[in-house]
Design a protein around this motif. Structure first.
Motif, PDB file in Angstrom:
ATOM      1  N   ASN A   1       0.829  -1.210   0.000  1.00  0.00           N
ATOM      2  CA  ASN A   1       0.000   0.000   0.000  1.00  0.00           C
ATOM      3  C   ASN A   1       0.862   1.258   0.000  1.00  0.00           C
ATOM      4  OD1 ASN A   1      -2.415  -1.417  -0.051  1.00  0.00           O
ATOM      5  ND2 ASN A   1      -2.586  -1.491   2.177  1.00  0.00           N
ATOM      6  N   HIS A   2       2.005   1.205   0.686  1.00  0.00           N
ATOM      7  CA  HIS A   2       2.894   2.367   0.687  1.00  0.00           C
ATOM      8  C   HIS A   2       3.480   2.590  -0.703  1.00  0.00           C
ATOM      9  CE1 HIS A   2       5.447   5.513   2.025  1.00  0.00           C
ATOM     10  NE2 HIS A   2       6.575   4.817   1.915  1.00  0.00           N
ATOM     11  N   TYR A   3       3.895   1.518  -1.353  1.00  0.00           N
ATOM     12  CA  TYR A   3       4.356   1.643  -2.741  1.00  0.00           C
ATOM     13  C   TYR A   3       3.262   2.274  -3.608  1.00  0.00           C
ATOM     14  CZ  TYR A   3       8.705  -1.215  -2.767  1.00  0.00           C
ATOM     15  OH  TYR A   3       9.980  -1.698  -2.610  1.00  0.00           O
ATOM     16  N   SER A   4       2.043   1.753  -3.463  1.00  0.00           N
ATOM     17  CA  SER A   4       0.941   2.247  -4.299  1.00  0.00           C
ATOM     18  C   SER A   4       0.677   3.725  -4.064  1.00  0.00           C
ATOM     19  CB  SER A   4      -0.332   1.438  -4.014  1.00  0.00           C
ATOM     20  OG  SER A   4      -0.177   0.093  -4.420  1.00  0.00           O
ATOM     21  N   ASP A   5       0.665   4.128  -2.796  1.00  0.00           N
ATOM     22  CA  ASP A   5       0.420   5.539  -2.475  1.00  0.00           C
ATOM     23  C   ASP A   5       1.528   6.434  -3.015  1.00  0.00           C
ATOM     24  OD1 ASP A   5      -1.885   4.808  -1.157  1.00  0.00           O
ATOM     25  OD2 ASP A   5      -0.983   4.857   0.841  1.00  0.00           O
TER      26      ASP A   5
ATOM     27  N   PRO B   1      -3.913  -4.586  -7.269  1.00  0.00           N
ATOM     28  CA  PRO B   1      -4.634  -3.444  -6.685  1.00  0.00           C
ATOM     29  C   PRO B   1      -4.418  -3.365  -5.189  1.00  0.00           C
ATOM     30  CG  PRO B   1      -6.141  -5.242  -7.189  1.00  0.00           C
ATOM     31  CD  PRO B   1      -4.813  -5.636  -7.758  1.00  0.00           C
ATOM     32  N   PRO B   2      -4.172  -2.155  -4.654  1.00  0.00           N
ATOM     33  CA  PRO B   2      -3.976  -2.014  -3.209  1.00  0.00           C
ATOM     34  C   PRO B   2      -5.271  -2.248  -2.447  1.00  0.00           C
ATOM     35  CG  PRO B   2      -4.084   0.142  -4.242  1.00  0.00           C
ATOM     36  CD  PRO B   2      -4.079  -0.867  -5.358  1.00  0.00           C
ATOM     37  N   GLY B   3      -5.131  -2.769  -1.235  1.00  0.00           N
ATOM     38  CA  GLY B   3      -6.287  -2.920  -0.364  1.00  0.00           C
ATOM     39  C   GLY B   3      -7.238  -4.030  -0.754  1.00  0.00           C
TER      40      GLY B   3
ATOM     41  N   HIS C   1      -5.727 -10.827  -0.628  1.00  0.00           N
ATOM     42  CA  HIS C   1      -4.475 -10.905  -1.384  1.00  0.00           C
ATOM     43  C   HIS C   1      -3.331 -11.204  -0.422  1.00  0.00           C
ATOM     44  CE1 HIS C   1      -1.676 -10.124  -4.631  1.00  0.00           C
ATOM     45  NE2 HIS C   1      -2.686  -9.850  -5.441  1.00  0.00           N
ATOM     46  N   ASN C   2      -2.204 -11.706  -0.965  1.00  0.00           N
ATOM     47  CA  ASN C   2      -1.046 -11.972  -0.107  1.00  0.00           C
ATOM     48  C   ASN C   2       0.161 -11.092  -0.431  1.00  0.00           C
ATOM     49  OD1 ASN C   2       0.044 -13.041  -2.455  1.00  0.00           O
ATOM     50  ND2 ASN C   2       0.110 -15.153  -1.717  1.00  0.00           N
ATOM     51  N   TYR C   3       0.083 -10.295  -1.513  1.00  0.00           N
ATOM     52  CA  TYR C   3       1.153  -9.371  -1.907  1.00  0.00           C
ATOM     53  C   TYR C   3       2.503 -10.081  -2.025  1.00  0.00           C
ATOM     54  CZ  TYR C   3      -2.586  -6.152  -1.104  1.00  0.00           C
ATOM     55  OH  TYR C   3      -3.804  -5.525  -1.167  1.00  0.00           O
ATOM     56  N   TYR C   4       2.452 -11.183  -2.748  1.00  0.00           N
ATOM     57  CA  TYR C   4       3.663 -11.966  -2.985  1.00  0.00           C
ATOM     58  C   TYR C   4       4.741 -11.125  -3.668  1.00  0.00           C
ATOM     59  CZ  TYR C   4       6.595 -15.267  -5.612  1.00  0.00           C
ATOM     60  OH  TYR C   4       7.649 -15.927  -6.165  1.00  0.00           O
ATOM     61  N   HIS C   5       4.374 -10.372  -4.690  1.00  0.00           N
ATOM     62  CA  HIS C   5       5.282  -9.442  -5.350  1.00  0.00           C
ATOM     63  C   HIS C   5       4.606  -8.079  -5.457  1.00  0.00           C
ATOM     64  CE1 HIS C   5       8.748 -11.757  -6.379  1.00  0.00           C
ATOM     65  NE2 HIS C   5       8.122 -12.601  -7.168  1.00  0.00           N
ATOM     66  N   PHE C   6       5.413  -7.062  -5.743  1.00  0.00           N
ATOM     67  CA  PHE C   6       4.831  -5.767  -6.105  1.00  0.00           C
ATOM     68  C   PHE C   6       5.284  -5.441  -7.525  1.00  0.00           C
ATOM     69  CE2 PHE C   6       4.183  -1.259  -6.470  1.00  0.00           C
ATOM     70  CZ  PHE C   6       2.922  -1.125  -5.897  1.00  0.00           C
ATOM     71  N   PRO C   7       4.546  -5.925  -8.537  1.00  0.00           N
ATOM     72  CA  PRO C   7       4.909  -5.679  -9.927  1.00  0.00           C
ATOM     73  C   PRO C   7       4.355  -4.358 -10.431  1.00  0.00           C
ATOM     74  CG  PRO C   7       3.087  -7.227  -9.822  1.00  0.00           C
ATOM     75  CD  PRO C   7       3.428  -6.877  -8.409  1.00  0.00           C
ATOM     76  N   ILE C   8       5.178  -3.615 -11.148  1.00  0.00           N
ATOM     77  CA  ILE C   8       4.732  -2.419 -11.854  1.00  0.00           C
ATOM     78  C   ILE C   8       4.963  -2.628 -13.339  1.00  0.00           C
ATOM     79  CG2 ILE C   8       5.096  -0.829  -9.937  1.00  0.00           C
ATOM     80  CD1 ILE C   8       7.763  -0.019 -11.244  1.00  0.00           C
ATOM     81  N   LEU C   9       4.160  -1.962 -14.155  1.00  0.00           N
ATOM     82  CA  LEU C   9       4.358  -1.943 -15.594  1.00  0.00           C
ATOM     83  C   LEU C   9       4.908  -0.580 -15.973  1.00  0.00           C
ATOM     84  CD1 LEU C   9       1.110  -3.726 -16.862  1.00  0.00           C
ATOM     85  CD2 LEU C   9       3.375  -4.716 -16.502  1.00  0.00           C
ATOM     86  N   VAL C  10       6.063  -0.587 -16.634  1.00  0.00           N
ATOM     87  CA  VAL C  10       6.738   0.651 -17.031  1.00  0.00           C
ATOM     88  C   VAL C  10       6.362   0.931 -18.480  1.00  0.00           C
ATOM     89  CG1 VAL C  10       8.956   1.830 -17.247  1.00  0.00           C
ATOM     90  CG2 VAL C  10       8.620   0.104 -15.450  1.00  0.00           C
TER      91      VAL C  10
END
Length: 370
Positions: free
Chosen positions: A256-260, A273-275, A279-288
């Motif tokens: 959630n901190h990453y997302s914010d 999606p945050p929140g 979910h278990n938040y295994y990874h935090f993937p972003i698309l560049v």
């Protein structure tokens, strides 16, 4: 002083004294494998934690996937994503079947039921879907496709430990689900995994197939494998299980901190999606994407310069690897969404004891890479 490197993940470990007490039991009983008392306790405790009734431990998830396919006699074509870790397709081959790649949903990055149906032929016997990054597949859509065509539906749930959908474990979907307890996963037994079955009869058949097909001292019914988990691995899992609620909650706070912090950066999109409940938040993937000032690979290198090791999961596509690239379904034109995701995705470091200072360093570079 130079800070130590930060990797994309870091395994959590149970308190050493809790493991030690279990090791004392193992040394007293001299039972090391073959479904010993520690494994039986672990199996029961894990089933209760996950909310599933029929669970079989295995030495690793790859063996679990092979066992799941072999249990259902799958030797024809299996529709699966190219956007996954290579173990998914390798297991299909080791089971004696052939992977057929289908494209993924652009939002969840999971197998798209519409694309799956396009790949079905007279040789198709199963769908092997992946809950990528712990985000549930369109289980209802995939089940409708499987039912329409009489196919088995098996889930590679390696990323999905503890994930719930509509209040139920995601592992209750499909015919069988396979979890991974590798050191890099949300929950680990150093090495290990589990198969979730829909009923006791299936569980017993899975257990037998994973113990060489042995029924008793003089009876072997089928050509089985040795997929058993040892008492040592079960002890690690049993000792770690009480920490999991706290560990997953910490992952959620980090995500959630990453997302914010990154939500307003042009050209970036967080995949998970945050929140999201369950979910278990295994990874935090972003698309560049195109609106970002540098390419995904340039951002990957920029982070590495500061000892921050993000990962391009999953790049390259499985369909680009030499053992699969000649398959008709591996043609780049057949997998446009998967190819775009593979060229854009970057998983940022996330694990329960990630130092807040390091997370802020990551955020700072991602926000201003130049």
């Amino acid at each position: 002083m130079t800070r130590p490197p930060v990797y994309v993940t870091r395994p959590i470990l149970p308190p050493l004294e809790d493991v030690y007490s279990l090791l004392q039991e193992i040394w007293q009983t001299r039972i090391l494998s073959n479904g010993g008392p520690i494994l039986q306790r672990f199996e029961a405790a894990l089933g209760q934690y996950l909310g599933v009734d029929h669970i079989s431990m295995v030495g690793n998830a790859s063996m679990g996937l092979v066992l799941a396919l072999r249990h259902h006699g799958i030797t024809g074509e299996v529709i699966t994503p190219a956007f996954s870790f290579v173990a998914t397709s390798h297991a299909i081959r080791w089971a004696g079947a052939e992977p057929v790649f289908a494209d993924i949903d652009p939002v969840t990055l999971n197998l798209d039921p519409v694309e799956v149906e396009k790949r079905i032929t007279s040789r198709t016997q199963a769908i092997l879907a992946v809950h990528c990054y712990g985000t549930p597949c369109d289980t209802a859509g995939l089940q409708r496709v499987a039912d329409r065509h009489g196919l088995r539906l098996i889930y590679d749930a390696a990323h999905a430990f503890g994930v719930r959908e509509n209040g139920r474990s995601i592992c209750t979907s499909g015919d069988l689900s396979v979890l991974s307890f590798h050191a890099t996963k949300v929950f680990n037994t150093f090495e290990g995994g589990a198969i979730i079955s829909p009923d006791r009869e299936t569980k017993l058949a899975i257990d037998r197939l994973g113990n060489y097909g042995i029924v008793d001292e003089t009876t072997v019914l089928e050509t089985g494998l040795n997929t058993k988990m040892s008492e040592l691995n079960a002890a690690v899992g049993l000792a770690l299980l009480p920490q999991m609620d706290s560990a997953i909650a910490t992952r959620a706070r980090l995500a959630n901190h990453y997302s914010d912090a990154l939500g307003d950066v042009p050209g970036l999109r967080a995949v998970c999606p945050p929140g999201r409940a369950g979910h278990n938040y295994y990874h935090f993937p972003i698309l560049v994407g195109d609106g970002y000032p540098i390419s995904r690979d340039a951002l990957y290198e920029r982070l590495r310069q500061d000892g921050l090791f993000a990962r391009r999961y999953f790049y390259p596509l499985i369909s680009d690897l030499p053992m699969y690239r000649d398959l008709p379904s591996a043609a780049p034109s057949m997998l446009p969404v998967a190819r775009r995701a593979a060229n854009q995705v970057l998983c940022l470091p996330i694990f329960p004891d990630l130092d807040p200072v390091d997370q802020e360093r990551i955020i700072g570079i991602v926000r201003q890479p130049c």
